[in-house]
Design an enzyme around this catalytic site. Structure first.
Site, PDB file in Angstrom:
ATOM      1  N   TYR A  73       0.853  -1.177   0.000  1.00  0.00           N
ATOM      2  CA  TYR A  73       0.000   0.000   0.000  1.00  0.00           C
ATOM      3  C   TYR A  73       0.895   1.234   0.000  1.00  0.00           C
ATOM      4  O   TYR A  73       1.426   1.643   1.031  1.00  0.00           O
ATOM      5  CB  TYR A  73      -0.911  -0.016   1.236  1.00  0.00           C
ATOM      6  CG  TYR A  73      -1.754   1.214   1.429  1.00  0.00           C
ATOM      7  CD1 TYR A  73      -2.436   1.798   0.358  1.00  0.00           C
ATOM      8  CD2 TYR A  73      -1.889   1.792   2.684  1.00  0.00           C
ATOM      9  CE1 TYR A  73      -3.219   2.919   0.540  1.00  0.00           C
ATOM     10  CE2 TYR A  73      -2.671   2.918   2.886  1.00  0.00           C
ATOM     11  CZ  TYR A  73      -3.335   3.479   1.810  1.00  0.00           C
ATOM     12  OH  TYR A  73      -4.113   4.602   1.986  1.00  0.00           O
TER      13      TYR A  73
ATOM     14  N   ASP B 218      -2.506  -1.451  -3.847  1.00  0.00           N
ATOM     15  CA  ASP B 218      -2.854  -0.074  -4.169  1.00  0.00           C
ATOM     16  C   ASP B 218      -1.554   0.711  -4.228  1.00  0.00           C
ATOM     17  O   ASP B 218      -0.988   1.081  -3.200  1.00  0.00           O
ATOM     18  CB  ASP B 218      -3.788   0.466  -3.085  1.00  0.00           C
ATOM     19  CG  ASP B 218      -4.140   1.927  -3.265  1.00  0.00           C
ATOM     20  OD1 ASP B 218      -3.704   2.520  -4.279  1.00  0.00           O
ATOM     21  OD2 ASP B 218      -4.839   2.480  -2.388  1.00  0.00           O
TER      22      ASP B 218
ATOM     23  N   HIS C 120     -12.354   1.064  -3.755  1.00  0.00           N
ATOM     24  CA  HIS C 120     -11.568   0.304  -4.731  1.00  0.00           C
ATOM     25  C   HIS C 120     -12.346  -0.947  -5.122  1.00  0.00           C
ATOM     26  O   HIS C 120     -13.281  -1.365  -4.425  1.00  0.00           O
ATOM     27  CB  HIS C 120     -10.231  -0.123  -4.133  1.00  0.00           C
ATOM     28  CG  HIS C 120      -9.307   1.000  -3.820  1.00  0.00           C
ATOM     29  ND1 HIS C 120      -8.185   1.280  -4.568  1.00  0.00           N
ATOM     30  CD2 HIS C 120      -9.327   1.925  -2.812  1.00  0.00           C
ATOM     31  CE1 HIS C 120      -7.550   2.317  -4.045  1.00  0.00           C
ATOM     32  NE2 HIS C 120      -8.218   2.732  -2.986  1.00  0.00           N
TER      33      HIS C 120
END
Length: 279
Positions: A112, A152, A270
């Site tokens: 992330y 992500d 998301h």
């Protein structure tokens, strides 16, 4: 053996399950599940996912922030959480695990990347993280031919990856300096690569599985703001990736962005990105 790997920023796993994530998971036949922004305890994950999953979890230093996890149907041989210099806090942002698949070692990373904010310490931390990734990716490729970084990554690599790219060229997530890292990540291995900011570096040869599958078309996007009509008009960003070593990318199929049918059926801002790897 086909291994189905999914990644999703859950934006708080407890909230995601309340909104329907469990129903999605029960129907998708996932073998390895990478999560970002868990924002919960390991005990919460164990309770939500149930006893059929082996769970690795790296929580953020600050409670209720970030957090990455890997859940699998098989036990990881070994896992690692460090990235970059010892004084660089990557807690809750980088988790590696090795899985034995037949006679192959499959390394999966759930990551992330910081969202960043121009001209603030947040952007400095983001560049530190991208720099650490640039150093770690070649090491992963040496460790095994079958390595995969998912998550992500908070950068739209090209103009195809953001619906409104013209309005974001000076904002974190689409800065030329950020995108230059991605040019190097996916540039031809060993060749000199020039980024959109004019910087040069050596290509690392990793493959963007999503772009390879979709071709040179806009999207498919993986994140939409909760605000306004972004989801309904598909004004999104493609910032959730499967980055694979070439040997693993050659075994990829069925790349799918599991976009919700409607705004009110979303359980995160998301969407999951799912790929099969025929190992």
């Amino acid at each position: 053996m086909s291994v189905r790997i999914a990644t999703v920023n859950v934006n708080g796993v407890r909230a995601a399950f309340r909104k329907g994530m469990g129903d999605w998971l029960n129907t998708r036949g996932i073998d390895i599940l990478a999560l970002q922004e868990v924002r919960a305890s390991t005990e919460d994950l164990e309770e939500l996912l149930g006893p059929d999953w082996n769970i690795l979890h790296d929580a953020a230093t600050a409670k209720g922030r970030a957090g990455v996890a890997l859940a699998s149907r098989s036990t990881a041989e070994i896992h690692r959480v460090s990235l970059g210099a010892d004084d660089f806090d990557t807690a809750g942002r980088w988790l590696e695990a090795d899985y034995k698949i037949g006679d192959k070692i499959l390394t999966v990373v759930s990551t992330y990347v910081h969202s960043g904010e121009v001209d603030t310490p947040k952007q400095v931390e983001k560049f530190k993280f991208l720099e650490a990734m640039q150093e770690r990716l070649p090491e992963l490729a040496k460790h095994t031919d079958y390595a995969l970084v998912v998550g992500d990554l908070n950068v739209g690599h090209t103009e195809l990856d953001i619906k409104n790219w013209k309005g974001n060229v000076k904002r974190a997530g689409f800065l030329p300096q950020e995108r230059a890292y991605f040019d190097r990540f996916m540039g031809p291995a060993g060749e000199n690569v020039t980024g959109p900011d004019g910087s040069t570096g050596t290509g690392l040869g990793w493959v963007d599985v999503g772009r390879e599958a979709a071709g040179q078309v806009p999207g498919p996007y993986t994140w939409w703001s909760w605000r306004g009509q972004a989801f309904d008009t598909d004004a999104g960003w493609r910032i959730d990736y499967h980055l694979a070593t070439p040997a693993l990318a050659a075994l990829a199929s069925n790349y799918t962005v599991d976009r919700a049918e409607s705004y009110d059926t979303r359980w995160s801002d998301h969407t999951p990105v799912v790929v099969d790897y025929n190992l």
